[in-house]
Design a protein around this motif. Structure first.
Motif, PDB file in Angstrom:
ATOM      1  N   ASN A   1       0.865  -1.165   0.000  1.00 19.43           N
ATOM      2  CA  ASN A   1       0.000   0.000   0.000  1.00 19.43           C
ATOM      3  C   ASN A   1       0.906   1.220   0.000  1.00 19.43           C
ATOM      4  O   ASN A   1       1.612   1.473   0.965  1.00 19.43           O
ATOM      5  CB  ASN A   1      -0.891  -0.022   1.243  1.00 19.43           C
ATOM      6  CG  ASN A   1      -1.898   1.095   1.235  1.00 19.43           C
ATOM      7  OD1 ASN A   1      -1.754   2.079   0.528  1.00 19.43           O
ATOM      8  ND2 ASN A   1      -2.920   0.943   2.051  1.00 19.43           N
ATOM      9  N   ILE A   2       0.886   1.971  -1.092  1.00 20.20           N
ATOM     10  CA  ILE A   2       1.723   3.161  -1.220  1.00 20.20           C
ATOM     11  C   ILE A   2       0.807   4.354  -1.407  1.00 20.20           C
ATOM     12  O   ILE A   2       0.044   4.415  -2.368  1.00 20.20           O
ATOM     13  CB  ILE A   2       2.684   3.045  -2.426  1.00 20.20           C
ATOM     14  CG1 ILE A   2       3.553   1.799  -2.292  1.00 20.20           C
ATOM     15  CG2 ILE A   2       3.547   4.295  -2.544  1.00 20.20           C
ATOM     16  CD1 ILE A   2       4.356   1.486  -3.530  1.00 20.20           C
ATOM     17  N   GLY A   3       0.880   5.271  -0.482  1.00 16.97           N
ATOM     18  CA  GLY A   3       0.050   6.478  -0.575  1.00 16.97           C
ATOM     19  C   GLY A   3      -1.432   6.165  -0.575  1.00 16.97           C
ATOM     20  O   GLY A   3      -2.207   6.869  -1.216  1.00 16.97           O
ATOM     21  N   GLY A   4      -1.829   5.102   0.094  1.00 16.03           N
ATOM     22  CA  GLY A   4      -3.236   4.740   0.181  1.00 16.03           C
ATOM     23  C   GLY A   4      -3.755   3.937  -0.999  1.00 16.03           C
ATOM     24  O   GLY A   4      -4.948   3.677  -1.090  1.00 16.03           O
TER      25      GLY A   4
ATOM     26  N   LEU B   1      12.977   4.608   0.599  1.00 12.45           N
ATOM     27  CA  LEU B   1      12.155   5.302   1.594  1.00 12.45           C
ATOM     28  C   LEU B   1      12.828   5.327   2.963  1.00 12.45           C
ATOM     29  O   LEU B   1      12.723   6.322   3.697  1.00 12.45           O
ATOM     30  CB  LEU B   1      10.773   4.649   1.672  1.00 12.45           C
ATOM     31  CG  LEU B   1       9.888   4.846   0.439  1.00 12.45           C
ATOM     32  CD1 LEU B   1       8.605   4.037   0.561  1.00 12.45           C
ATOM     33  CD2 LEU B   1       9.588   6.317   0.193  1.00 12.45           C
ATOM     34  N   ALA B   2      13.542   4.252   3.322  1.00 13.43           N
ATOM     35  CA  ALA B   2      14.260   4.229   4.602  1.00 13.43           C
ATOM     36  C   ALA B   2      15.396   5.258   4.601  1.00 13.43           C
ATOM     37  O   ALA B   2      15.634   5.935   5.608  1.00 13.43           O
ATOM     38  CB  ALA B   2      14.814   2.835   4.869  1.00 13.43           C
ATOM     39  N   GLU B   3      16.077   5.401   3.464  1.00 14.23           N
ATOM     40  CA  GLU B   3      17.157   6.386   3.373  1.00 14.23           C
ATOM     41  C   GLU B   3      16.624   7.813   3.448  1.00 14.23           C
ATOM     42  O   GLU B   3      17.264   8.692   4.017  1.00 14.23           O
ATOM     43  CB  GLU B   3      17.951   6.177   2.087  1.00 14.23           C
ATOM     44  CG  GLU B   3      18.811   4.935   2.119  1.00 14.23           C
ATOM     45  CD  GLU B   3      19.547   4.688   0.809  1.00 14.23           C
ATOM     46  OE1 GLU B   3      19.430   5.529  -0.118  1.00 14.23           O
ATOM     47  OE2 GLU B   3      20.234   3.666   0.710  1.00 14.23           O
TER      48      GLU B   3
ATOM     49  N   ASP C   1       7.347  17.087  11.280  1.00 15.82           N
ATOM     50  CA  ASP C   1       6.405  16.688  10.232  1.00 15.82           C
ATOM     51  C   ASP C   1       6.916  15.529   9.371  1.00 15.82           C
ATOM     52  O   ASP C   1       6.668  15.479   8.167  1.00 15.82           O
ATOM     53  CB  ASP C   1       6.061  17.880   9.322  1.00 15.82           C
ATOM     54  CG  ASP C   1       5.448  19.035  10.091  1.00 15.82           C
ATOM     55  OD1 ASP C   1       4.684  18.756  11.035  1.00 15.82           O
ATOM     56  OD2 ASP C   1       5.732  20.190   9.744  1.00 15.82           O
ATOM     57  N   ASP C   2       7.652  14.609   9.991  1.00 18.08           N
ATOM     58  CA  ASP C   2       8.214  13.474   9.247  1.00 18.08           C
ATOM     59  C   ASP C   2       7.127  12.618   8.613  1.00 18.08           C
ATOM     60  O   ASP C   2       7.240  12.237   7.442  1.00 18.08           O
ATOM     61  CB  ASP C   2       9.072  12.583  10.156  1.00 18.08           C
ATOM     62  CG  ASP C   2      10.396  13.227  10.517  1.00 18.08           C
ATOM     63  OD1 ASP C   2      10.685  14.310   9.988  1.00 18.08           O
ATOM     64  OD2 ASP C   2      11.126  12.641  11.328  1.00 18.08           O
ATOM     65  N   LYS C   3       6.084  12.328   9.371  1.00 15.76           N
ATOM     66  CA  LYS C   3       5.027  11.465   8.850  1.00 15.76           C
ATOM     67  C   LYS C   3       4.315  12.114   7.666  1.00 15.76           C
ATOM     68  O   LYS C   3       4.011  11.449   6.683  1.00 15.76           O
ATOM     69  CB  LYS C   3       4.029  11.108   9.953  1.00 15.76           C
ATOM     70  CG  LYS C   3       4.601  10.156  10.972  1.00 15.76           C
ATOM     71  CD  LYS C   3       3.572   9.733  11.980  1.00 15.76           C
ATOM     72  CE  LYS C   3       4.220   8.779  12.978  1.00 15.76           C
ATOM     73  NZ  LYS C   3       3.278   8.271  13.938  1.00 15.76           N
ATOM     74  N   GLU C   4       4.074  13.395   7.770  1.00 17.63           N
ATOM     75  CA  GLU C   4       3.398  14.099   6.679  1.00 17.63           C
ATOM     76  C   GLU C   4       4.287  14.142   5.429  1.00 17.63           C
ATOM     77  O   GLU C   4       3.816  13.925   4.311  1.00 17.63           O
ATOM     78  CB  GLU C   4       3.031  15.516   7.114  1.00 17.63           C
ATOM     79  CG  GLU C   4       2.231  16.262   6.079  1.00 17.63           C
ATOM     80  CD  GLU C   4       1.833  17.646   6.551  1.00 17.63           C
ATOM     81  OE1 GLU C   4       1.618  18.502   5.669  1.00 17.63           O
ATOM     82  OE2 GLU C   4       1.729  17.874   7.771  1.00 17.63           O
ATOM     83  N   THR C   5       5.565  14.377   5.615  1.00 18.48           N
ATOM     84  CA  THR C   5       6.500  14.413   4.490  1.00 18.48           C
ATOM     85  C   THR C   5       6.590  13.047   3.827  1.00 18.48           C
ATOM     86  O   THR C   5       6.555  12.948   2.592  1.00 18.48           O
ATOM     87  CB  THR C   5       7.900  14.866   4.959  1.00 18.48           C
ATOM     88  OG1 THR C   5       7.795  16.137   5.594  1.00 18.48           O
ATOM     89  CG2 THR C   5       8.872  14.937   3.801  1.00 18.48           C
ATOM     90  N   MET C   6       6.707  11.998   4.623  1.00 21.19           N
ATOM     91  CA  MET C   6       6.780  10.640   4.070  1.00 21.19           C
ATOM     92  C   MET C   6       5.483  10.293   3.342  1.00 21.19           C
ATOM     93  O   MET C   6       5.517   9.664   2.286  1.00 21.19           O
ATOM     94  CB  MET C   6       7.073   9.611   5.174  1.00 21.19           C
ATOM     95  CG  MET C   6       8.494   9.674   5.712  1.00 21.19           C
ATOM     96  SD  MET C   6       9.782   9.496   4.455  1.00 21.19           S
ATOM     97  CE  MET C   6       9.473   7.871   3.838  1.00 21.19           C
ATOM     98  N   GLN C   7       4.350  10.727   3.874  1.00 21.20           N
ATOM     99  CA  GLN C   7       3.072  10.480   3.216  1.00 21.20           C
ATOM    100  C   GLN C   7       3.015  11.201   1.873  1.00 21.20           C
ATOM    101  O   GLN C   7       2.532  10.650   0.887  1.00 21.20           O
ATOM    102  CB  GLN C   7       1.906  10.913   4.110  1.00 21.20           C
ATOM    103  CG  GLN C   7       0.547  10.621   3.525  1.00 21.20           C
ATOM    104  CD  GLN C   7       0.285   9.143   3.313  1.00 21.20           C
ATOM    105  OE1 GLN C   7       0.680   8.312   4.110  1.00 21.20           O
ATOM    106  NE2 GLN C   7      -0.367   8.799   2.222  1.00 21.20           N
ATOM    107  N   ASP C   8       3.522  12.432   1.822  1.00 20.68           N
ATOM    108  CA  ASP C   8       3.560  13.183   0.563  1.00 20.68           C
ATOM    109  C   ASP C   8       4.445  12.484  -0.475  1.00 20.68           C
ATOM    110  O   ASP C   8       4.086  12.407  -1.658  1.00 20.68           O
ATOM    111  CB  ASP C   8       4.062  14.608   0.792  1.00 20.68           C
ATOM    112  CG  ASP C   8       3.066  15.470   1.548  1.00 20.68           C
ATOM    113  OD1 ASP C   8       1.875  15.077   1.626  1.00 20.68           O
ATOM    114  OD2 ASP C   8       3.480  16.534   2.064  1.00 20.68           O
TER     115      ASP C   8
END
Length: 170
Positions: free
Chosen positions: A8-11, A28-30, A39-46
């Protein structure tokens, strides 16, 4: 034949081949270790949403599986992980690293006719076992193939039980 992974990527649900999955997971880990903590979670979600958009733009009804070339294309569009700054922490043990994974040659437990040698060689090189069996049959007919097969049967270890999970549920 390659393994595929449902993610599941970006929903949005995607099917990735194993190489593409490992490459995307490492990427993504890097990126995540380079974020500053705000805002790490929001950035990763974007980032994941943008990757999903890139995949959706490229996938067609004929091409349903995301392969390594598509992951590399998405990385080229978004940018290398190094462009997100210097690492703020190191990778945790469960996160992937850049160290290459080494494959080992085993005799196959699932794809065997006599001793699993041809099936194991085919799995190692990721080619059709029928091709290896035909080549082995030609070696047996025109040369010393039987001796080579027996020697390989002796020196190549049998695959561990955990290497080939029970696939009867698929």
């Amino acid at each position: 034949m390659k393994k595929t992974v449902n993610v599941n990527i970006g929903g949005i649900a995607f099917i990735l081949d194993e190489d593409a999955y490992l490459s995307l997971k490492r990427y993504l880990a890097e990126i995540e270790i380079r974020l500053d903590g705000t805002d790490d979670k929001e950035t990763m979600q974007d980032i994941e949403t943008r990757i999903a958009d890139i995949f959706n733009e490229t996938l067609t009804s004929r091409n349903q599986v995301v392969d390594l070339s598509l992951v590399h294309r998405a990385i080229a569009i978004i940018g290398n992980a190094q462009e997100f700054g210097e690492p703020r922490r190191s990778l945790t043990p469960e996160e992937p690293t850049n160290t290459p994974s080494y494959r080992k040659l085993y005799r196959s437990r699932n794809d065997q006719i006599v001793g699993g040698v041809c099936g194991g060689i085919a799995a190692y090189f990721e080619i059709d076992p029928t091709l290896i069996r035909i080549l082995m049959a030609l070696f047996i007919i025109f040369g010393i193939g039987l001796i080579v097969y027996i020697v390989l049967w002796i020196i190549i270890p049998k695959a561990p039980e955990t290497r080939y999970p029970n696939t009867s549920n698929f």
